[in-house]
Design a protein around this motif. Structure first.
Motif, short mmCIF file in Angstrom:
data_model
loop_
_atom_site.label_atom_id
_atom_site.label_comp_id
_atom_site.label_asym_id
_atom_site.label_seq_id
_atom_site.Cartn_x
_atom_site.Cartn_y
_atom_site.Cartn_z
N ALA A 1 2.39 -1.95 -7.35
CA ALA A 1 3.26 -1.60 -6.23
C ALA A 1 3.70 -0.14 -6.26
CB ALA A 1 4.49 -2.50 -6.22
N LYS A 2 3.62 0.50 -7.41
CA LYS A 2 4.08 1.88 -7.54
C LYS A 2 2.89 2.82 -7.63
CE LYS A 2 8.26 0.63 -10.01
NZ LYS A 2 8.97 0.70 -11.26
N PRO A 3 2.71 3.68 -6.64
CA PRO A 3 1.61 4.63 -6.73
C PRO A 3 1.92 5.71 -7.77
CG PRO A 3 2.95 5.09 -4.81
CD PRO A 3 3.48 3.82 -5.43
N THR A 4 0.89 6.26 -8.34
CA THR A 4 1.07 7.35 -9.28
C THR A 4 1.36 8.63 -8.51
OG1 THR A 4 -1.25 7.96 -9.26
CG2 THR A 4 -0.57 6.28 -10.88
N LEU A 5 1.84 9.65 -9.20
CA LEU A 5 2.08 10.94 -8.57
C LEU A 5 0.78 11.47 -7.98
CD1 LEU A 5 3.86 13.33 -7.87
CD2 LEU A 5 3.45 14.23 -10.16
N LYS A 6 -0.30 11.29 -8.70
CA LYS A 6 -1.61 11.73 -8.20
C LYS A 6 -1.94 11.04 -6.88
CE LYS A 6 -6.49 11.85 -9.47
NZ LYS A 6 -7.47 11.50 -10.50
N ASP A 7 -1.71 9.72 -6.80
CA ASP A 7 -1.97 8.99 -5.57
C ASP A 7 -1.12 9.54 -4.42
OD1 ASP A 7 -3.75 7.30 -6.88
OD2 ASP A 7 -2.21 5.78 -7.29
#
Length: 85
Positions: A51-57
């Protein structure tokens, strides 16, 4: 997924927990309406990670995830150099 009335879930919590660990998520209903889900910890952690995208995403996303309410430009008078606040 099995549905458990809240009275049964309270009275037979150990059984509810064991069923959850063996068979997966279990629904708890209150007054006939689904109210909550008991989920095995491993599955909960997997859901949280997905549910939590990475900073890169976020940085590579084509569109913003939220709309920012930014003030319109040019509405305020700019200070002249040396002007006191």
């Amino acid at each position: 997924m099995k549905s458990w009335p809240v009275q049964d879930a309270k009275a037979r919590f150990s059984e509810l927990l064991e069923t959850c660990l063996k068979e997966g998520p279990q629904i708890v209903s209150k007054r006939g309406a689904d109210a909550a889900v008991l989920v095995p910890l491993k599955e909960w952690e997997r859901l949280q990670r997905s549910a939590k995208p990475t900073l890169k995403d976020l940085l590579l996303a084509d569109e913003a995830r939220v709309d920012l309410d930014l003030p319109r430009r040019g509405r305020l008078r700019r200070r002249e150099p040396g002007e006191l606040v």
